[in-house]
Design an enzyme around this catalytic site. Sequence first.
Site, PDB file in Angstrom:
ATOM      1  N   GLY A  12      42.171  51.111  26.846  1.00  0.00           N
ATOM      2  CA  GLY A  12      40.931  50.602  26.279  1.00  0.00           C
ATOM      3  C   GLY A  12      41.122  49.430  25.326  1.00  0.00           C
ATOM      4  O   GLY A  12      40.205  49.085  24.589  1.00  0.00           O
ATOM      5  N   ARG A  17      41.259  50.805  39.859  1.00  0.00           N
ATOM      6  CA  ARG A  17      40.948  51.375  41.171  1.00  0.00           C
ATOM      7  C   ARG A  17      40.079  50.411  41.984  1.00  0.00           C
ATOM      8  O   ARG A  17      39.237  49.717  41.422  1.00  0.00           O
ATOM      9  CB  ARG A  17      40.204  52.695  40.964  1.00  0.00           C
ATOM     10  CG  ARG A  17      39.958  53.477  42.229  1.00  0.00           C
ATOM     11  CD  ARG A  17      39.544  54.865  41.887  1.00  0.00           C
ATOM     12  NE  ARG A  17      40.604  55.589  41.213  1.00  0.00           N
ATOM     13  CZ  ARG A  17      41.624  56.185  41.820  1.00  0.00           C
ATOM     14  NH1 ARG A  17      41.714  56.152  43.130  1.00  0.00           N
ATOM     15  NH2 ARG A  17      42.545  56.809  41.127  1.00  0.00           N
ATOM     16  N   LEU A  72      37.131  49.107  43.878  1.00  0.00           N
ATOM     17  CA  LEU A  72      35.719  49.477  43.761  1.00  0.00           C
ATOM     18  C   LEU A  72      34.896  48.611  44.708  1.00  0.00           C
ATOM     19  O   LEU A  72      34.677  47.420  44.435  1.00  0.00           O
ATOM     20  CB  LEU A  72      35.255  49.248  42.307  1.00  0.00           C
ATOM     21  CG  LEU A  72      33.794  49.548  42.005  1.00  0.00           C
ATOM     22  CD1 LEU A  72      33.521  51.052  42.003  1.00  0.00           C
ATOM     23  CD2 LEU A  72      33.397  48.948  40.646  1.00  0.00           C
ATOM     24  N   HIS A  78      42.424  39.974  34.992  1.00  0.00           N
ATOM     25  CA  HIS A  78      43.729  40.309  35.581  1.00  0.00           C
ATOM     26  C   HIS A  78      44.808  39.506  34.849  1.00  0.00           C
ATOM     27  O   HIS A  78      44.605  38.323  34.566  1.00  0.00           O
ATOM     28  CB  HIS A  78      43.717  39.969  37.082  1.00  0.00           C
ATOM     29  CG  HIS A  78      44.981  40.337  37.767  1.00  0.00           C
ATOM     30  ND1 HIS A  78      45.248  41.637  38.182  1.00  0.00           N
ATOM     31  CD2 HIS A  78      46.071  39.609  38.071  1.00  0.00           C
ATOM     32  CE1 HIS A  78      46.453  41.673  38.732  1.00  0.00           C
ATOM     33  NE2 HIS A  78      46.973  40.447  38.682  1.00  0.00           N
ATOM     34  N   ASP A 102      34.778  40.446  44.405  1.00  0.00           N
ATOM     35  CA  ASP A 102      34.162  40.646  45.720  1.00  0.00           C
ATOM     36  C   ASP A 102      34.793  41.893  46.330  1.00  0.00           C
ATOM     37  O   ASP A 102      35.343  42.718  45.603  1.00  0.00           O
ATOM     38  CB  ASP A 102      34.285  39.386  46.590  1.00  0.00           C
ATOM     39  CG  ASP A 102      35.730  39.006  46.844  1.00  0.00           C
ATOM     40  OD1 ASP A 102      36.626  39.839  46.583  1.00  0.00           O
ATOM     41  OD2 ASP A 102      35.962  37.872  47.312  1.00  0.00           O
ATOM     42  N   ASP A 122      41.484  42.219  43.581  1.00  0.00           N
ATOM     43  CA  ASP A 122      41.927  41.061  42.785  1.00  0.00           C
ATOM     44  C   ASP A 122      41.541  39.735  43.430  1.00  0.00           C
ATOM     45  O   ASP A 122      42.338  38.789  43.486  1.00  0.00           O
ATOM     46  CB  ASP A 122      43.446  41.094  42.540  1.00  0.00           C
ATOM     47  CG  ASP A 122      43.820  42.097  41.463  1.00  0.00           C
ATOM     48  OD1 ASP A 122      42.971  42.421  40.607  1.00  0.00           O
ATOM     49  OD2 ASP A 122      44.971  42.565  41.487  1.00  0.00           O
TER      50      ASP A 122
HETATM   51  C1  GAR Z   1      44.943  44.038  30.868  1.00  0.00           C
HETATM   52  O1  GAR Z   1      46.178  43.362  30.742  1.00  0.00           O
HETATM   53  C2  GAR Z   1      44.237  43.646  32.148  1.00  0.00           C
HETATM   54  O2  GAR Z   1      44.421  42.301  32.473  1.00  0.00           O
HETATM   55  C3  GAR Z   1      44.895  44.572  33.145  1.00  0.00           C
HETATM   56  O3  GAR Z   1      44.961  45.810  32.463  1.00  0.00           O
HETATM   57  C4  GAR Z   1      45.179  45.520  31.068  1.00  0.00           C
HETATM   58  C5  GAR Z   1      44.155  46.205  30.204  1.00  0.00           C
HETATM   59  O4  GAR Z   1      44.279  47.571  30.169  1.00  0.00           O
HETATM   60  N1  GAR Z   1      44.123  44.647  34.353  1.00  0.00           N
HETATM   61  C6  GAR Z   1      44.665  44.663  35.577  1.00  0.00           C
HETATM   62  O5  GAR Z   1      45.868  44.674  35.762  1.00  0.00           O
HETATM   63  C7  GAR Z   1      43.637  44.674  36.710  1.00  0.00           C
HETATM   64  N2  GAR Z   1      44.276  44.459  37.979  1.00  0.00           N
HETATM   65  P1  GAR Z   1      43.859  48.299  28.791  1.00  0.00           P
HETATM   66  O6  GAR Z   1      42.645  47.605  28.257  1.00  0.00           O
HETATM   67  O7  GAR Z   1      43.584  49.712  29.251  1.00  0.00           O
HETATM   68  O8  GAR Z   1      45.049  48.177  27.887  1.00  0.00           O
END
Ligand code: GAR
Length: 187
Positions: free
Chosen positions: A9, A88, A90, A104, A141, A145
């Site tokens: 979070g 996940r 979606l 990302h 989309d 990713d």
């Molecule tokens: C972030 O670095 C975000 O870019 C990545 O998860 C982290 C946040 O998680 N997202 C991805 O890798 C999506 N493919 P957190 O807020 O639970 O620490």
Amino acid sequence: LAVLVSGTGRTLANLFDAIDAGRLDARIAVVGADRDSIRGLELAREQGLPTFVVRPGDCDGAEHFSRTVFDAIEAHGAETLVLAGFLRFLPIPEAWLGRVINIHPSLLPAHGGKGCYGERVHRAVLAAGDATTGCTVHYVDNVYDHGPPILQAEVPVLPDDDVERLAARVFEQECHALPEALRRHLA
Ligand code: GAR
């Protein structure tokens, strides 16, 4: 906004900060997750926000999972969905295309796709010997990713970087990039 989380979070906390500081003119209506007992949900509850959990194991496939998630989001009146470290796949209903935003931790299309998330992304960047990485905020989309970018922020890869140092430098940029992308979207 509705926000979906799968982990710590930190990205949700960054949105709270941006809204509290007046850097983002938005309201979080609901926070959802794909599993219980995660820090992201606790953070939301500490803020007095409504939360919901949709467990994929309780659903009959990805479409059913998606329908259940979007029903919960729509019930809370949210107009934009943020995937804040939501890992996940979606499927996005037609009516929500252009209103679901993901962040990302790489310069997509580099180092994205199923299985490439969180720390794994930074490990892949170091293994590839890339000189530059960063983060991407994009509309989602129906490909993992994938979807039109709203903005990307670049981060140099330094010679003595390890996964932890690189992840921290990228996350620092994520903290600016996500509120800025949301501002552009909402405007
Ligand atoms: C972030 O670095 C975000 O870019 C990545 O998860 C982290 C946040 O998680 N997202 C991805 O890798 C999506 N493919 P957190 O807020 O639970 O620490």
